[in-house]
Design a protein around this motif. Sequence first.
Motif, PDB file in Angstrom:
ATOM      1  N   THR A  75       8.593 -25.866 -15.999  1.00 19.95           N
ATOM      2  CA  THR A  75       8.976 -24.976 -17.104  1.00 19.95           C
ATOM      3  C   THR A  75       9.247 -23.598 -16.522  1.00 19.95           C
ATOM      4  OG1 THR A  75       6.626 -24.526 -17.530  1.00 19.95           O
ATOM      5  CG2 THR A  75       7.691 -26.233 -18.866  1.00 19.95           C
ATOM      6  N   PRO A  76      10.424 -23.394 -15.924  1.00 18.42           N
ATOM      7  CA  PRO A  76      10.703 -22.133 -15.217  1.00 18.42           C
ATOM      8  C   PRO A  76      10.581 -20.925 -16.126  1.00 18.42           C
ATOM      9  CG  PRO A  76      12.714 -23.400 -15.568  1.00 18.42           C
ATOM     10  CD  PRO A  76      11.578 -24.307 -15.911  1.00 18.42           C
ATOM     11  N   GLY A  77       9.834 -19.932 -15.649  1.00 18.13           N
ATOM     12  CA  GLY A  77       9.644 -18.701 -16.394  1.00 18.13           C
ATOM     13  C   GLY A  77       8.492 -18.733 -17.373  1.00 18.13           C
ATOM     14  N   ASP A  78       7.928 -19.904 -17.629  1.00 11.12           N
ATOM     15  CA  ASP A  78       6.791 -20.029 -18.547  1.00 11.12           C
ATOM     16  C   ASP A  78       5.550 -20.327 -17.712  1.00 11.12           C
ATOM     17  OD1 ASP A  78       4.910 -20.575 -20.451  1.00 11.12           O
ATOM     18  OD2 ASP A  78       5.935 -22.341 -21.271  1.00 11.12           O
ATOM     19  N   TRP A  79       4.677 -19.358 -17.572  1.00 12.94           N
ATOM     20  CA  TRP A  79       3.486 -19.529 -16.753  1.00 12.94           C
ATOM     21  C   TRP A  79       2.292 -20.075 -17.534  1.00 12.94           C
ATOM     22  CZ3 TRP A  79       3.170 -14.359 -13.476  1.00 12.94           C
ATOM     23  CH2 TRP A  79       4.296 -14.279 -12.646  1.00 12.94           C
ATOM     24  N   SER A  80       2.425 -20.217 -18.832  1.00 15.97           N
ATOM     25  CA  SER A  80       1.272 -20.562 -19.665  1.00 15.97           C
ATOM     26  C   SER A  80       0.731 -21.956 -19.367  1.00 15.97           C
ATOM     27  CB  SER A  80       1.638 -20.456 -21.145  1.00 15.97           C
ATOM     28  OG  SER A  80       2.627 -21.411 -21.494  1.00 15.97           O
ATOM     29  N   ASP A  81       1.563 -22.842 -18.814  1.00 20.95           N
ATOM     30  CA  ASP A  81       1.105 -24.204 -18.548  1.00 20.95           C
ATOM     31  C   ASP A  81       0.955 -24.466 -17.044  1.00 20.95           C
ATOM     32  OD1 ASP A  81       3.768 -24.132 -17.859  1.00 20.95           O
ATOM     33  OD2 ASP A  81       4.358 -25.893 -19.039  1.00 20.95           O
ATOM     34  N   ASP A  82       0.928 -23.420 -16.236  1.00 19.50           N
ATOM     35  CA  ASP A  82       0.816 -23.589 -14.789  1.00 19.50           C
ATOM     36  C   ASP A  82      -0.633 -23.801 -14.374  1.00 19.50           C
ATOM     37  OD1 ASP A  82       3.448 -23.003 -15.018  1.00 19.50           O
ATOM     38  OD2 ASP A  82       3.418 -21.192 -13.775  1.00 19.50           O
ATOM     39  N   ILE A  83      -0.834 -24.719 -13.461  1.00 21.12           N
ATOM     40  CA  ILE A  83      -2.188 -25.031 -13.012  1.00 21.12           C
ATOM     41  C   ILE A  83      -2.218 -25.175 -11.494  1.00 21.12           C
ATOM     42  CG2 ILE A  83      -2.837 -26.191 -15.157  1.00 21.12           C
ATOM     43  CD1 ILE A  83      -2.398 -28.870 -13.680  1.00 21.12           C
ATOM     44  N   LEU A  84      -3.421 -25.157 -10.954  1.00 21.90           N
ATOM     45  CA  LEU A  84      -3.633 -25.436  -9.541  1.00 21.90           C
ATOM     46  C   LEU A  84      -3.772 -26.945  -9.386  1.00 21.90           C
ATOM     47  CD1 LEU A  84      -4.276 -23.867  -6.811  1.00 21.90           C
ATOM     48  CD2 LEU A  84      -6.668 -24.359  -7.319  1.00 21.90           C
ATOM     49  N   PRO A  85      -2.859 -27.611  -8.678  1.00 24.86           N
ATOM     50  CA  PRO A  85      -2.960 -29.070  -8.541  1.00 24.86           C
ATOM     51  C   PRO A  85      -4.184 -29.467  -7.732  1.00 24.86           C
ATOM     52  CG  PRO A  85      -1.232 -28.209  -7.119  1.00 24.86           C
ATOM     53  CD  PRO A  85      -1.688 -27.055  -7.964  1.00 24.86           C
ATOM     54  N   ARG A  86      -4.682 -30.637  -8.010  1.00 25.30           N
ATOM     55  CA  ARG A  86      -5.934 -31.071  -7.391  1.00 25.30           C
ATOM     56  C   ARG A  86      -5.825 -31.223  -5.881  1.00 25.30           C
ATOM     57  NH1 ARG A  86     -10.142 -32.872  -9.860  1.00 25.30           N
ATOM     58  NH2 ARG A  86     -10.606 -34.368  -8.202  1.00 25.30           N
ATOM     59  N   TRP A  87      -4.630 -31.457  -5.377  1.00 19.00           N
ATOM     60  CA  TRP A  87      -4.510 -31.703  -3.943  1.00 19.00           C
ATOM     61  C   TRP A  87      -4.381 -30.435  -3.104  1.00 19.00           C
ATOM     62  CZ3 TRP A  87       0.215 -29.558  -3.610  1.00 19.00           C
ATOM     63  CH2 TRP A  87       1.115 -29.764  -4.667  1.00 19.00           C
ATOM     64  N   SER A  88      -4.161 -29.285  -3.708  1.00 16.03           N
ATOM     65  CA  SER A  88      -3.972 -28.052  -2.932  1.00 16.03           C
ATOM     66  C   SER A  88      -5.298 -27.622  -2.308  1.00 16.03           C
ATOM     67  CB  SER A  88      -3.428 -26.951  -3.834  1.00 16.03           C
ATOM     68  OG  SER A  88      -3.058 -25.807  -3.076  1.00 16.03           O
ATOM     69  N   ALA A  89      -5.308 -27.453  -0.992  1.00 12.79           N
ATOM     70  CA  ALA A  89      -6.540 -27.159  -0.262  1.00 12.79           C
ATOM     71  C   ALA A  89      -7.063 -25.768  -0.584  1.00 12.79           C
ATOM     72  CB  ALA A  89      -6.311 -27.300   1.242  1.00 12.79           C
ATOM     73  N   THR A  90      -8.376 -25.612  -0.466  1.00 15.26           N
ATOM     74  CA  THR A  90      -9.026 -24.340  -0.776  1.00 15.26           C
ATOM     75  C   THR A  90      -9.971 -23.944   0.359  1.00 15.26           C
ATOM     76  OG1 THR A  90     -10.910 -25.345  -1.956  1.00 15.26           O
ATOM     77  CG2 THR A  90      -8.928 -24.906  -3.240  1.00 15.26           C
ATOM     78  N   GLY A  91     -10.346 -22.659   0.368  1.00 11.64           N
ATOM     79  CA  GLY A  91     -11.185 -22.119   1.414  1.00 11.64           C
ATOM     80  C   GLY A  91     -12.662 -22.252   1.107  1.00 11.64           C
ATOM     81  N   PRO A  92     -13.489 -21.592   1.925  1.00  8.34           N
ATOM     82  CA  PRO A  92     -13.090 -20.814   3.095  1.00  8.34           C
ATOM     83  C   PRO A  92     -12.744 -21.712   4.281  1.00  8.34           C
ATOM     84  CG  PRO A  92     -15.466 -20.878   2.941  1.00  8.34           C
ATOM     85  CD  PRO A  92     -14.948 -21.590   1.720  1.00  8.34           C
ATOM     86  N   THR A  93     -12.235 -21.083   5.360  1.00  5.23           N
ATOM     87  CA  THR A  93     -11.951 -21.842   6.575  1.00  5.23           C
ATOM     88  C   THR A  93     -13.268 -22.108   7.308  1.00  5.23           C
ATOM     89  OG1 THR A  93     -11.745 -19.955   8.081  1.00  5.23           O
ATOM     90  CG2 THR A  93      -9.798 -20.542   6.757  1.00  5.23           C
ATOM     91  N   PRO A  94     -13.271 -23.006   8.284  1.00  9.27           N
ATOM     92  CA  PRO A  94     -14.506 -23.244   9.052  1.00  9.27           C
ATOM     93  C   PRO A  94     -15.035 -21.999   9.740  1.00  9.27           C
ATOM     94  CG  PRO A  94     -12.936 -25.012   9.436  1.00  9.27           C
ATOM     95  CD  PRO A  94     -12.204 -23.957   8.666  1.00  9.27           C
ATOM     96  N   ASP A  95     -14.165 -21.022   9.989  1.00  8.54           N
ATOM     97  CA  ASP A  95     -14.597 -19.778  10.633  1.00  8.54           C
ATOM     98  C   ASP A  95     -14.970 -18.697   9.621  1.00  8.54           C
ATOM     99  OD1 ASP A  95     -14.024 -20.498  13.502  1.00  8.54           O
ATOM    100  OD2 ASP A  95     -12.031 -20.777  12.659  1.00  8.54           O
ATOM    101  N   GLY A  96     -14.970 -19.035   8.326  1.00  5.54           N
ATOM    102  CA  GLY A  96     -15.438 -18.096   7.319  1.00  5.54           C
ATOM    103  C   GLY A  96     -14.400 -17.137   6.782  1.00  5.54           C
ATOM    104  N   PHE A  97     -13.107 -17.482   6.875  1.00  6.51           N
ATOM    105  CA  PHE A  97     -12.058 -16.605   6.357  1.00  6.51           C
ATOM    106  C   PHE A  97     -11.617 -17.048   4.962  1.00  6.51           C
ATOM    107  CE2 PHE A  97     -11.796 -16.014  10.925  1.00  6.51           C
ATOM    108  CZ  PHE A  97     -11.729 -14.629  11.018  1.00  6.51           C
ATOM    109  N   LEU A  98     -11.222 -16.051   4.168  1.00  9.74           N
ATOM    110  CA  LEU A  98     -10.764 -16.317   2.814  1.00  9.74           C
ATOM    111  C   LEU A  98      -9.326 -16.842   2.874  1.00  9.74           C
ATOM    112  CD1 LEU A  98     -11.355 -13.976  -0.229  1.00  9.74           C
ATOM    113  CD2 LEU A  98      -9.301 -15.351  -0.019  1.00  9.74           C
ATOM    114  N   LYS A  99      -9.134 -18.070   2.491  1.00  5.70           N
ATOM    115  CA  LYS A  99      -7.827 -18.704   2.420  1.00  5.70           C
ATOM    116  C   LYS A  99      -7.804 -19.583   1.173  1.00  5.70           C
ATOM    117  CE  LYS A  99      -5.902 -17.386   6.432  1.00  5.70           C
ATOM    118  NZ  LYS A  99      -4.549 -16.884   6.659  1.00  5.70           N
ATOM    119  N   PRO A 100      -6.656 -19.878   0.599  1.00  6.77           N
ATOM    120  CA  PRO A 100      -5.322 -19.455   1.019  1.00  6.77           C
ATOM    121  C   PRO A 100      -5.101 -17.975   0.742  1.00  6.77           C
ATOM    122  CG  PRO A 100      -5.189 -20.538  -1.104  1.00  6.77           C
ATOM    123  CD  PRO A 100      -6.608 -20.679  -0.638  1.00  6.77           C
TER     124      PRO A 100
END
Length: 590
Positions: free
Chosen positions: A318-343
């Motif tokens: 839905t281009p331009g409409d952010w109301s239904d945007d979500i973080l997909p379950r497969w997108s990786a999250t932090g922190p890294t093994p070295d303790g950095f904030l990512k993504p």
Amino acid sequence: MSAYVDPAVRQSTQDVLSTIVTADSSQHAAKLVEQVGGRVTSDLWLIDAVGALLSPHQVEALAAMPGVRSIVENKRVMQSDWGDGGSSYSLTTDLAWPVAIDVGADQVHAAGVTGKGVTVMVVDSGVFFSPLMSMFLGADVAIPFAGQMDFLGDGVCPEGNSYQVYLMKQYDGYCMQYFSASVDRYGHGTHVAGIIGNNYKDAATNVSLGIAPGAWILSARSLGADGTGNYIDTIEAIQAGVAQKDERNIRVINLSLSAYATVPYFVDPLNRAVEAAWAAGIVVVAAAGNEGPNAETITVPGSDPYVITVGALDTNRTPGDWSDDILPRWSATGPTPDGFLKPDVLAPGSKIVSFMYNNPSDPLNTAMLALQHPDYSETTELFRMSGTSMATAVTSGVVALMLEAHPELTPDQVKFRLKYAAKPAVDGDDIAYNLLQQGAGRIWAPDAVFGTFPADGVANTWMDINADLAHGYATEADLAYHYQGPIRKMLSDDGSTVLYYAMTADGVTYGFGAADANGLSWFDLATLTSRLPTWSGGMLTMISGMEWAGGYSNPAGLPTWSGRLPTWSGGMDWAGGMEWAGGLPTWSGG
């Protein structure tokens, strides 16, 4: 002290191991390998290393030799797509939705900025132009194509008298393939390249499907027909980009690929290669990986603290409409093994439409992905895919727009501006996802390209990349030149919950998120409050009242950062919570 040896090397049961050996120079590394009877397979001068075949006995002998910094496995790398897939012949199509709208790139195009003059190197599975596209459109129409460096098969051009062979030229370490000769047996690289530079337009809106349709695409083929490759070929591609940076004006390297993080960032050869490219003035954009949604799932090279690491958004087409945007379950999250904030940031990465050839009557040239997922192709040219690979390509396109408008920017300035201009997901007065899930938020091209920024706005200010690169892990003293990220974790008293936190120099502790200790799935604040975990006797209770201490204000009519940060009782401040006060759509996640 012995050199650092990758645990995977010592645990291997193979008689001959493919490794990367680092010393103070690649020449010295080669000499040391030969002294123990090993065989040098490649010169990785960019990171003072060589590829080497070694027996387990030779590994131990080499590790004990003065001058050797590390011996690491030549690890497997793979593309960062999740699969998901849609796909004629004019330069307009009604089978796609213009992702450019969701990042505001269409507004930047309208101002005359398209990435013109900027070369983006795409290190991937290659780029292929179908026969009809070659005949009727041409490479410069479909994608502004600067050619392909092929590092597979020892980088040797095939022999023969065909027209395709005539369009190839042998260089030291790679085969240069020009338009009509470049290949992509897997399809992933073509798809990624088409997200960055693509002159197709959406029939309904007349918006370019490419984020930077004027940018040149230089393909570096290091992944094979199954979408996998190895560290050595990938590093050789990166160092070729560094070597030809000025000649070809390579300003961006796109790495929509990943490997598991098994060693410290400053030892990992691929991370060292992206740091060297960054230090040489090239912006490196890397995928966060598709190992989400749990904490601590960021992959290499996205785990490197210096580069721009991109997670994905599902914008529900839905281009331009952010109301239904979500973080997909497969997108990786932090922190890294070295303790950095990512993504660092997020970008649209779900159901993205781009080039990929699929013709059942031409199976030799049809991409493997298209053969495996024919339902993702609607015609022969366009294909729909999801993954942080796609989000990374979107971000590389925005970076190309930034560099056309501001060619003087350094990689650290680009990273700062991209994050500074990003828009976080919000839910009322609080953030919908913690900072280890969404970083600074979703990228927004108009502000990143045309925004006003602090004069001293530079990322990575507390780290010295040159000192980091100059010191490996030959001695304990070398550790003083490397960095531990600020994120720590603490297990609750009952062992049920992991808290991720950071402490400032003046002793204030900030909470960044909490996860189930069994599997590291993230908790929202309501779940965490209902659990009532304690840490050393202190109960976590949400209260309000702390003002947001970061962000910036845009000109009138654009969004601003404002609102409150709730705090944890006992002095632990929650690092989240923003609300919009301007005219762009907001997104609440889900």
